[in-house]
Design an enzyme around this catalytic site. Sequence first.
Site, PDB file in Angstrom:
ATOM      1  N   GLU A  11       0.824  -1.208   0.000  1.00  0.00           N
ATOM      2  CA  GLU A  11       0.000   0.000   0.000  1.00  0.00           C
ATOM      3  C   GLU A  11       0.855   1.252   0.000  1.00  0.00           C
ATOM      4  O   GLU A  11       0.545   2.234  -0.683  1.00  0.00           O
ATOM      5  CB  GLU A  11      -0.964  -0.005   1.183  1.00  0.00           C
ATOM      6  CG  GLU A  11      -0.304  -0.113   2.527  1.00  0.00           C
ATOM      7  CD  GLU A  11      -1.315  -0.333   3.647  1.00  0.00           C
ATOM      8  OE1 GLU A  11      -2.458   0.140   3.516  1.00  0.00           O
ATOM      9  OE2 GLU A  11      -0.952  -0.978   4.637  1.00  0.00           O
ATOM     10  N   GLY A  77      -9.081  -7.635  10.324  1.00  0.00           N
ATOM     11  CA  GLY A  77     -10.046  -8.718  10.364  1.00  0.00           C
ATOM     12  C   GLY A  77     -11.366  -8.223  10.912  1.00  0.00           C
ATOM     13  O   GLY A  77     -11.420  -7.523  11.929  1.00  0.00           O
ATOM     14  N   ILE A 154      -5.394 -12.260  15.021  1.00  0.00           N
ATOM     15  CA  ILE A 154      -6.563 -12.972  15.526  1.00  0.00           C
ATOM     16  C   ILE A 154      -7.054 -13.957  14.469  1.00  0.00           C
ATOM     17  O   ILE A 154      -7.434 -13.559  13.367  1.00  0.00           O
ATOM     18  CB  ILE A 154      -7.692 -11.994  15.906  1.00  0.00           C
ATOM     19  CG1 ILE A 154      -7.170 -10.926  16.874  1.00  0.00           C
ATOM     20  CG2 ILE A 154      -8.877 -12.752  16.486  1.00  0.00           C
ATOM     21  CD1 ILE A 154      -6.559 -11.471  18.145  1.00  0.00           C
ATOM     22  N   MET A 174      -3.244  -4.571  14.257  1.00  0.00           N
ATOM     23  CA  MET A 174      -2.076  -4.590  15.132  1.00  0.00           C
ATOM     24  C   MET A 174      -1.361  -3.250  15.282  1.00  0.00           C
ATOM     25  O   MET A 174      -0.296  -3.208  15.904  1.00  0.00           O
ATOM     26  CB  MET A 174      -1.086  -5.651  14.637  1.00  0.00           C
ATOM     27  CG  MET A 174      -1.680  -7.050  14.598  1.00  0.00           C
ATOM     28  SD  MET A 174      -0.583  -8.306  13.891  1.00  0.00           S
ATOM     29  CE  MET A 174       0.668  -8.417  15.175  1.00  0.00           C
ATOM     30  N   GLU A 175      -1.902  -2.160  14.743  1.00  0.00           N
ATOM     31  CA  GLU A 175      -1.192  -0.882  14.807  1.00  0.00           C
ATOM     32  C   GLU A 175      -2.041   0.328  15.193  1.00  0.00           C
ATOM     33  O   GLU A 175      -1.543   1.279  15.804  1.00  0.00           O
ATOM     34  CB  GLU A 175      -0.526  -0.562  13.446  1.00  0.00           C
ATOM     35  CG  GLU A 175       0.575  -1.479  13.028  1.00  0.00           C
ATOM     36  CD  GLU A 175       0.076  -2.745  12.363  1.00  0.00           C
ATOM     37  OE1 GLU A 175       0.780  -3.774  12.476  1.00  0.00           O
ATOM     38  OE2 GLU A 175      -1.003  -2.718  11.743  1.00  0.00           O
ATOM     39  N   ASP A 198     -10.096 -10.288   5.965  1.00  0.00           N
ATOM     40  CA  ASP A 198     -10.492 -11.609   6.456  1.00  0.00           C
ATOM     41  C   ASP A 198     -11.517 -11.429   7.558  1.00  0.00           C
ATOM     42  O   ASP A 198     -11.830 -10.311   7.959  1.00  0.00           O
ATOM     43  CB  ASP A 198      -9.274 -12.406   6.944  1.00  0.00           C
ATOM     44  CG  ASP A 198      -8.566 -11.727   8.100  1.00  0.00           C
ATOM     45  OD1 ASP A 198      -9.075 -11.835   9.234  1.00  0.00           O
ATOM     46  OD2 ASP A 198      -7.513 -11.094   7.883  1.00  0.00           O
TER      47      ASP A 198
END
Length: 231
Positions: A11, A77, A154, A174-175, A198
């Site tokens: 990205e 997710g 996860i 996660m960020e 996901d």
Amino acid sequence: MLGIIGAMEVEVARLKEAMEQLKVHQKAGMEFYKGKLAGCEAVVVRSGVGKVNAAVCAQILIDDFSADRIVNTGIAGSLQDKIDIGDLVISSDTLEHDMDATGFGYAPGVIPQMDCSTFAADEGLIALARECCGRVNPDIHAFVGRIVSGDAFISDKEKKAWLSETFHGMCTEMEGAAIAHTAYLNQVPFLIIRAISDKADDSARMDYPEFEKQAVEHSVNLMLALAQELA
């Protein structure tokens, strides 16, 4: 100056290709691409994975580049059935789901000795992102809601259910909350944008390779439109 943090190389590479008057700065193992993105003065950088990388990156943007707005793009997710793969989540607020001081009597996610543990995104950026997304990504849905972050990928249904029931999050990654936490401490407006790749359960390994490209495409479309509006 608009600071844009991406968690993934693909990205960031797409945004870098769209920049003009590009200059590269290196610090803390990260490459900061400074220039104009859709006419907006911007710095684009890949933070790397996890909360520490993300927080360090955000602080450098503020200290070294005088970023007065920070937007974090990436993938996540889904934690709610109504949010499908390919959809976008725009943060209303964020929290760190792996902050656990329950042994001292705090609720899960509460950060001791801080006046808040949920970090609210900038209302103006939220509204602008919603408008831009409807225009440039008409094939998907955009949701505004809570994004929860932690240093864990996860991939099981029980953990997904716990995150949803405990924190009422729309998606997990996660960020984002670490960037939001850093922006809050520095009084810098921020926004977290996540494309759903996901379902944050045991189908993740099957879904991720197939839908990653689509998720990044939607995120980049939105960032380019957002930068143009902020120019």
